[in-house]
Write an enzyme that holds these catalytic residues in place. Structure first.
Site, PDB file in Angstrom:
ATOM      1  N   ASP A 550     -18.556 -17.005  24.787  1.00  0.00           N
ATOM      2  CA  ASP A 550     -18.395 -18.363  25.281  1.00  0.00           C
ATOM      3  C   ASP A 550     -17.281 -18.405  26.321  1.00  0.00           C
ATOM      4  OD1 ASP A 550     -18.773 -21.334  25.136  1.00  0.00           O
ATOM      5  OD2 ASP A 550     -16.683 -21.211  24.459  1.00  0.00           O
ATOM      6  N   HIS A 553     -16.320 -16.652  31.828  1.00  0.00           N
ATOM      7  CA  HIS A 553     -15.674 -16.562  33.136  1.00  0.00           C
ATOM      8  C   HIS A 553     -14.194 -16.912  33.082  1.00  0.00           C
ATOM      9  CE1 HIS A 553     -17.295 -20.571  32.505  1.00  0.00           C
ATOM     10  NE2 HIS A 553     -16.388 -21.041  33.327  1.00  0.00           N
ATOM     11  N   ASP A 651     -26.111 -26.682  26.482  1.00  0.00           N
ATOM     12  CA  ASP A 651     -25.025 -27.514  26.992  1.00  0.00           C
ATOM     13  C   ASP A 651     -25.428 -28.244  28.270  1.00  0.00           C
ATOM     14  OD1 ASP A 651     -25.179 -25.236  28.455  1.00  0.00           O
ATOM     15  OD2 ASP A 651     -23.091 -24.639  28.233  1.00  0.00           O
TER      16      ASP A 651
END
Length: 1564
Positions: A550, A553, A651
């Site tokens: 999760d 980045h 999401d």
């Protein structure tokens, strides 16, 4: 065959027995491929090979992939050196050497390489080894491209006791992998990704008061794997934790706070300012300024902007965090200046060097300057002060002004930061309050403030001033930053670390429920956090088959590397997925490489229309349909990151809201056809009409009910939503991957309809899915309208599925309060595994019903928006039979194919290619492989090089012409190339290949083989023809090359790829050409090759001649040059052991001897032209080499020579009229030189040479009686290889030789010495009958022995040719360069003797005894310094006035140096002399006793130079080395792209190098 929508057997384990897959990764100097992605599989071999710029260097390769069989665990920082292996016996170059890794572990691995005993990395990179995922057993493998994943929110599964019935929905819907959001304890916000305690299960699992353990979860996961055939992955959240995590209370150092990250202190104060501003708005304190609690227009935002900018924020003077206390620093300066003994006369530094340094603790007014520099700059003597106090005051005043200026600039920096902060606050409020796609908040409240708090505040809200003081109190570590994301930020930079100002400039989109974790650079910097997350990670890896990272980045890469390494110790075949928001493939690859991510999440919802959605399907996996068959050993190609392509992620917004309910089915169908992992989110299949929010959603998923009595509020079954269709699509996807349907074609049929083809290259069956999308709600959902017909290349076996979305009633049931229910008023009409006649969507058109047609045409009769249909297509029987025949054929070449029935192919005897090709000679191989246009036209059969429309003509008519082009096409799979298009359009190309070989008796059987093979090729679907054409050509070409090499002896056959490539120059250049025949040999000579002329029926001599170069010197009078032939013969004919053909050429040229010389241009012998004086010496040298290298030895000297011209004036005589032994002819040639030669060329004039002057046709040759040097020529002609005569009337050079080189040319002197020395030795051994010559001295007859002549040359060579390094230029004005050997002695153009040219290395090779070794080495260094180019040798010193480095024969201007190529030998870099130059270096480097390491260094240097030639011969479409290049190795358009002597001389060099390295001569 298994059904595509029913359970099918999995692929066998990749460790099963099969040919080894080998990938070759080329290493090049300076290439750091950290962002290049290479994907490999366990069980493969990875070979590292050296690129041209690294060959001949001592390269060491290291990798952290543990050695196979070592049982060593992976350690990222432990590298192992790889050993070099050589597949050839050649020692002359290491171009074929490789390092090998046997890939036996999954994960991310790194390599780097160094060179020449230096530890600096010359290059580096990564490679990814995919995990092997297994289901119920190790043999039950789930390939990554077969994955069908569904995401579920853990909290929506309810108590653990209810999980199984809710997860059953995914099982029944055909998914084989479940992605769980974190199962650990969630924080106060209830967000699925804000974890409170990473080591505890979430409370919702403990239903009915029964505490659930991790072991129980693990047991369920194993049951799902073993019984359901489903794997599981779970999120790991490493970047942040919930603000209420209890362990943060004990270890606040684990989060970024104002103590461990003091650069955040100004941002904390600003955060409190904004919060109190929010509170004041709520309390109505700003209403008088036009800022009410209800914010709903732009004017209010403008007022807020102005107040924050000019009133609220400025009063807190945040700029002081960037400023210094002027008074305190000035006092320190005054004290130091007043007590200093040194007052500087002038400034030692500039005011700009006295900078404000940031206080590391970020306290107000605590920035500082370098006081020492301040004194050097400001404590100086001043002319405007008479006393010391006055001077000091002036200095302090100047320093104060500077400090105030620095503070002013610091304030401007802070103002800019705050300006950005305010702009971002307003942009945030605009989104939440005003923008159409925002949540449309109105009232400002604590729950919905002006802007979310960035910091976790400790204690009650007091005042900004008091709260600022908290930063200096014991609770300061609890003032921690929140986590979020930053738009357009560099994900490789941690936005929470300085110098980033994300929190001060309010650039973060803050989540508000979690704090960002601060790991530091290593575990020692925050031991508790590293250990805590390590336990968490190990627990997840123990339970689940994979992890989803999760917020990948924003996760520090070094942290993820460490934790993933540890996770793989728990589960070696861990499947790692992640979602990256970098918008950069370069950056994506950096993350993928370093972390070892196996799949990146990609989303179909990112597409704005069906065209883009189809493009994504194509991009994320698979090869083009009809791709080339690839060998199991091939170069490693960069990859696109493997995708997990999802129709919707959990999401993002619901597609029903963004597109339409009718689009869910067709888009899901398109996704399922992607050749990669695919996935979806729970709720999509049930038609849930809203986003299932990861924070706000608390209801439970529905459960599975197989009965028809389903409660739609809490249960689902096959009739719910699109579940039944999704099951069919998921099973189809898995089947396509299992059965290796690895090729993809996407067709945008119209604005809404996309057709996707998945093709199996093994069975050549296809599945074609057509989907009609609905990105907007259709105005008439039932209307089909015009749908273009579908043309199916083959026979439709069945319709795998056809489905469409239908509305079954107008009103859905209400949204359930306890369960997440979907739209019950829509469902799917589905049919599976039906015949075309049973379809309700389409029918066979009248045109498509034609059984002889290559395609079936399908009409769509009921295909409204929301529909999809999948056809299973097989080839027609005729095509299947043809493909079976083709596969039977290519199986003999090592292709791993089976017949379409699944059996191993058998090869008919008449299609045994190797058996047919084995009967061909190397001369026949020339026709099979090469022949340029001029050679082919010369045959008179009407053939030439194949012309490819929109591309051009191939360079060769034989196989090499096609293979040079196919090699480039195949490596990039360029099916759009004009050659591939030409193959698809018609059978012209295969026909030409077969027919031109059939036209000749000796290759007729081979032509018939191609004809037989290409017949079935013409009957396969056109899109497959390039693939199978290439397979046939590669197989045949490879066999032919191997047969060529086997006929060439061990040096070639066991040699490196470089040696073998050069040796093919022998086949390339040596052929039988009608207009350039070899003169008839003596009838008494046995074994001469002959052939029956099919037109005349007569038997004719058929012996090859050698082309000087292609294509300019390929046929006719200009093909066969005496000089070129014998310069090229040692490499192309003797080293390749073509001794018989070499003998015939030697004897044939002997038969042409006239005036004591052999021809410059052969002209079939009868029409020979005698205008060179060096060819005879190269001929004699070749005879010497032939005797030394062939088994026949000196017996050739007794062979009969049929003299064409028994006397100088004789007319041409037939073969056998006058015969002599070869030794007699050799002696005659030498005798004539001693006597002196003088003649005028026959037929002199423009008919013979249109450029030669009248005097130029006069030839004189002799031997100097004192020195013994052969001499000859005049200023009017050119008798050596530098033979350019001017052609330009405009420039005034017509008839003028550019390089006469008359007198005694250095290479001729050397060749003469070599011949005399050898023949005198043979005479002593009784193998040569002559010992002396008859000469006249002062008119008296006498004898000159071979030995005496030899000795004369030896005695006079150094004194006449050597120009020492200390030669006096003043005494001899002609000297330009020193430390060299003259190019000639006695030239008419007196300066020419002293010109530096690359000719003396030739003499060094053929007669090294002439040279003093020390002098020779100096001269070679001079040659290297001035003449050595990248590929060849400059033909003139670049500092010479006559030097012109670029050759352009088309220029005909006034510049005489260049006009019509006058500078042919005045600078351009010729390749053949470099062979002699480097051979000379190798020889004389061994003789330099004072430099013991010189030989080894020379070998390395030679090998480095040769890498350029290896690259040239390997990549040139001509597969040769050019005649010459322009200056600095630039391409020359007028050069022959492949030249005989260029290839020969490099091959000779490699031969010498191989012998010397193997013998390691003298250790020198």
């Amino acid at each position: 065959m298994a059904s595509p929508t029913s359970s099918s057997p999995r692929a066998a384990s990749p460790t099963a027995s099969r040919l080894e897959e080998i990938r070759q990764l080329m290493l090049n100097d300076g290439e750091h491929k950290n962002s290049t992605l290479y994907r490999l599989q366990k069980g493969w071999l990875l070979h590292f090979v050296l690129g041209p710029d690294l060959q001949a260097r001592k390269v060491r390769v290291f990798s952290n992939h543990p050695p196979h069989g070592s049982n060593k665990p992976f350690s990222r920082h432990e590298f192992y050196e790889l050993g070099w292996q050589s597949p050839s016996k050649s020692q002359c170059d290491d171009s074929d050497n490789f390092c090998e890794i046997q890939l036996h572990q999954a994960g991310s691995f790194q390599y780097y390489f160094t060179s020449d005993n230096c530890n600096n990395q010359l290059g580096s990179g990564y490679f990814i080894v995919d995990p092997v995922l297994t289901l119920s057993s190790d043999m039950d493998v789930l390939p990554l491209d077969c994955i069908t994943l569904q995401t579920v929110l853990m909290k929506c599964l309810g108590p653990f006791s209810e999980w199984e019935k809710r997860l059953s929905v995914a099982k029944e819907a055909g998914y084989n992998m479940i992605h769980f959001t974190p199962i650990q304890q969630l924080g106060d916000s209830n967000s699925s990704y804000s974890l409170r305690d990473q080591l505890m299960l979430h409370e919702t699992l403990h239903g009915d008061g029964k505490k659930v353990t991790f072991d129980q979860v693990e047991a369920l996961v194993k049951k799902m794997q073993n019984e359901w055939g489903m794997l599981s992955v779970c999120d790991v959240v490493w970047n942040h934790t919930s603000f209420d995590s209890p362990w943060l209370m004990e270890h606040p150092e684990c989060a970024y706070n104002v103590v461990n990250a003091p650069h955040l202190r100004p941002a904390y104060v600003l955060d409190r300012i904004l919060w109190h501003f929010t509170l004041d708005i709520i309390e109505g304190k700003w209403e008088s300024k036009g800022i009410p609690k209800i914010v709903n227009n732009e004017e209010q935002l403008n007022r807020i902007h102005n107040e924050l900018t000019w009133a609220v924020i400025p009063k807190h003077r945040l700029e002081e965090y960037y400023q210094c206390n002027v008074d305190i620093i000035l006092e320190l300066f005054r004290d130091a200046a007043g007590t200093s003994d040194t007052v500087f006369e002038k400034r030692l530094c500039e005011p700009a060097d006295v900078k404000l340094n940031q206080d590391p603790d970020y306290r107000r007014l605590r920035c500082y300057v370098d006081l020492h520099k301040a004194l050097q700059c400001f404590n100086i003597k001043r002319d405007d002060s008479l006393t010391e106090p006055a001077r000091l005051e002036k200095c302090c005043s100047a320093f104060r002004a500077h400090l105030e200026e620095l503070n002013k600039k610091a304030a401007e920096v802070m103002f800019d930061d705050l300006r950005n902060a305010v702009n971002n606050v307003i942009a945030n409020m605009r989104y939440f309050h005003l923008e159409a796609h925002g949540p449309h908040l109105e009232e400002v409240t604590k729950e919905n403030p002006c802007v979310r708090k960035y910091f976790r505040h400790w204690g009650p809200d007091t005042s900004v001033r008091d709260e600022e003081l908290l930063m200096n109190e014991e609770k300061a570590p609890f003032l921690q930053i929140g986590n979020g994301w930053v738009m357009n930020a560099d994900p490789l930079v941690n936005f929470a670390e300085p110098p980033a100002k994300v929190y001060l400039r309010r650039e973060l989109i803050c989540w508000g429920d979690s704090v960002k974790l601060r790991y530091g650079n290593r575990p020692e910097e925050c031991p508790y956090l590293w250990e805590h997350m390590l336990k968490y990670t190990r627990q997840v890896a123990k339970i689940f088959h994979g992890v989803r990272i999760d917020n990948c980045h924003n996760t520090p890469i070094h942290v993820a590397e460490y934790l993933l390494d540890e996770a793989r110790k728990v589960r070696p075949d861990l499947y790692v997925i992640a979602e990256l928001f970098t918008s950069s493939e370069y950056t994506d690859n950096m993350f993928v490489n370093r972390m070892g991510i196996n799949s990146l999440i990609r989303e179909a919802m990112s597409a704005g229309d069906s065209h883009e959605e189809g493009r994504l399907v194509y991009r994320y996996g698979g090869l083009p349909v009809g791709s080339f068959l690839q060998p199991h050993v091939r170069p490693l190609q960069p990859s696109v990151a493997h995708a997990l392509f999802m129709d919707i992620t959990h999401d993002n917004q619901c597609p029903i809201q963004v597109r339409s309910v009718y689009d869910l089915l067709p888009s899901a169908a398109l996704v399922s056809m992607a050749c990669c992992a695919v996935g979806s989110t729970r709720g999509y299949d049930e038609l849930v009409s809203h986003q299932i929010h990861v924070v706000d959603e608390n209801r439970h998923y529905t459960s599975w009910n197989e009965s028809s009595n389903v409660d739609p509020t809490c249960e689902v079954g096959f009739n719910s939503g699109i579940i039944a269709a999704k099951r069919a699509l998921n099973l189809l996807h898995q089947w396509l991957g299992d059965m290796k349907y690895s090729q993809v074609y996407v067709d945008q049929v119209d604005e809404h309809i996309v057709a996707v083809t998945r093709h199996c290259p093994n069975s050549h069956q296809s599945v074609i899915l057509v989907a009609r999308t609905a990105f907007r709600h259709p105005s008439n959902p039932h209307y089909t309208g015009h749908v273009p017909p579908l043309c199916v290349p083959g026979i439709i076996d069945e319709i795998i599925l056809e489905a469409k979305m239908v509305q079954i009633n107008s009103e859905p049931i209400a949204k359930c309060a306890t369960h997440i229910n979907g739209m019950s008023n829509y469902s799917v009409e589905l049919q599976q595994h039906i015949k075309l006649l049973a379809s309700g969507m389409c029918e066979l058109s009248d045109h498509g019903a034609d059984t002889n047609a290559p395609v079936q045409e399908i009409d769509f009769i009921n295909f409204p928006p929301g529909s999809c249909i999948a056809f299973k297509v097989s080839l027609k029987n005729s095509a299947r039979g043809s493909l079976s025949a083709l596969r039977n054929c290519i199986s003999q070449f090592g292709y791993r194919v089976r017949s379409l029935s699944g059996n191993s192919p058998s090869i008919p005897r008449d299609l045994d290619f190797a058996g047919i090709a084995s009967k061909l000679s190397l001369a026949d191989m020339n026709r099979v492989l090469y022949r340029c246009e001029v050679e082919e036209r010369d045959d008179g059969k009407g053939y030439g090089p194949y012309h490819v429309p929109k591309f051009g003509s191939l360079v060769y008519c034989g196989l090499q012409g096609y293979m040079s082009l196919l090699a480039k096409i195949r490596s990039t799979n360029d099916l759009g190339h004009p050659l591939c298009e030409n193959l698809r359009q018609g059978d012209w190309m295969p026909g030409v290949i077969a027919n031109r070989l059939k036209a000749h008796a000796r290759t007729r059987q081979l032509g018939k083989w191609f004809e037989a093979v290409f017949q079935p090729l013409s009957r396969v679907p056109r899109y497959l023809i390039p693939c199978y054409f290439d397979a046939v050509m590669v197989g045949a070409y490879t066999v032919v090359l191997e047969m060529c090499w086997k006929k060439m002896g061990p040096f070639v056959n066991d040699g490196s790829s470089f040696v073998r490539a050069l040796a093919l120059g022998s086949v390339q250049m040596c052929s039988v050409v009608k207009t350039a025949p070899l003169p008839e040999l003596s009838p008494s000579l046995s074994g001469i090759p002959t052939n029956i002329n099919e037109e005349s029926g007569k038997r004719e001599q058929e012996v090859v001649t050698m082309a000087a170069g292609l294509p300019h010197f390929a046929a006719g009078f200009m093909r066969c040059w005496g000089r070129d032939t014998f310069i090229a013969m040692p490499g192309l004919m003797l080293l390749t052991e073509r001794f018989d053909e070499a003998k015939y050429i030697i004897l044939a040229f002997a038969g042409t001897l006239r005036h004591g010389v052999i021809p410059n241009l052969l002209g079939g012998g009868v029409h020979a032209r005698y205008n060179c004086r060096d060819a005879v010496w190269f001929w004699l040298y070749c005879i010497q080499l032939y005797c030394k290298m062939s088994k026949e030895g000196t017996a050739i000297l007794e062979c009969p020579v049929s003299r064409i011209f028994p006397t100088d004036d004789a007319e041409a005589q037939p073969a056998g009229f006058t015969e002599q032994k070869l030794c007699d002819v050799m002696h005659e040639a030498l005798q004539r030189h001693v006597e002196g030669i003088s003649y005028r060329e026959r037929h002199a004039g423009v008919g013979l040479d249109q450029n030669m002057s009248h005097q130029g046709f006069n030839v004189t040759v002799g031997v100097d009686p004192v020195t013994g040097f052969p001499f000859g020529g005049s200023e009017f002609n050119c008798g050596t290889w530098m033979d350019k005569v001017g052609e330009s009337e405009r420039a005034g050079t017509k008839g003028k030789p550019a390089t006469p080189r008359d007198g005694s040319a250095v290479e001729i002197v050397g060749l003469c010495k070599a011949a005399l020395h050898w023949l005198s030795q043979l005479n002593e051994e009784g193998k040569y009958p002559y010992s002396d010559f008859s000469v006249r001295i002062d008119g008296k007859p006498c004898k000159l022995t071979y030995k005496e002549w030899d000795a004369k040359i030896k005695a006079h060579f150094e004194q006449n040719f050597w120009v020492p390094p200390d030669a006096n230029k003043q005494a001899n004005k002609l000297i330009n360069k020193r430390g060299m050997y003259k190019d000639s002695v006695g030239a008419t153009q007196f300066w020419a003797d002293y010109q530096l040219r690359p000719n003396y290395p030739i003499a060094m090779v053929v007669a090294p005894e002439l040279f003093v070794p020390e002098h020779a080495w100096i001269a070679l260094q001079t040659c290297e310094k001035y003449l050595l180019g990248p590929l060849g040798m400059k033909t003139l010193d670049p500092e010479d006035w006559g030097y012109v480095g670029d050759y352009d024969n088309s220029y005909d201007g006034p510049d005489g140096k260049r006009a019509r190529g006058f500078n042919y030998h005045l600078g351009p870099e010729w390749v053949w002399p470099i062979g002699y130059f480097l051979r000379a270096k190798l020889h004389f480097s061994r003789l330099q006793d004072k430099q013991p390491d010189l030989f080894r260094e020379t070998v390395t240097g030679v090998q480095k130079i040769l890498t350029r030639h290896h690259k040239e011969v390997s990549t040139s479409v001509w597969r040769g080395i050019p005649e010459l290049t322009n200056s600095k190795g630039k391409y020359c358009k007028d050069s022959c792209p492949t030249q005989a002597w260029s290839m020969s001389c490099i091959l000779e060099l490699l031969y010498d190098l191989d012998k010397l390295v193997k013998s390691n001569v003298g250790g020198k």
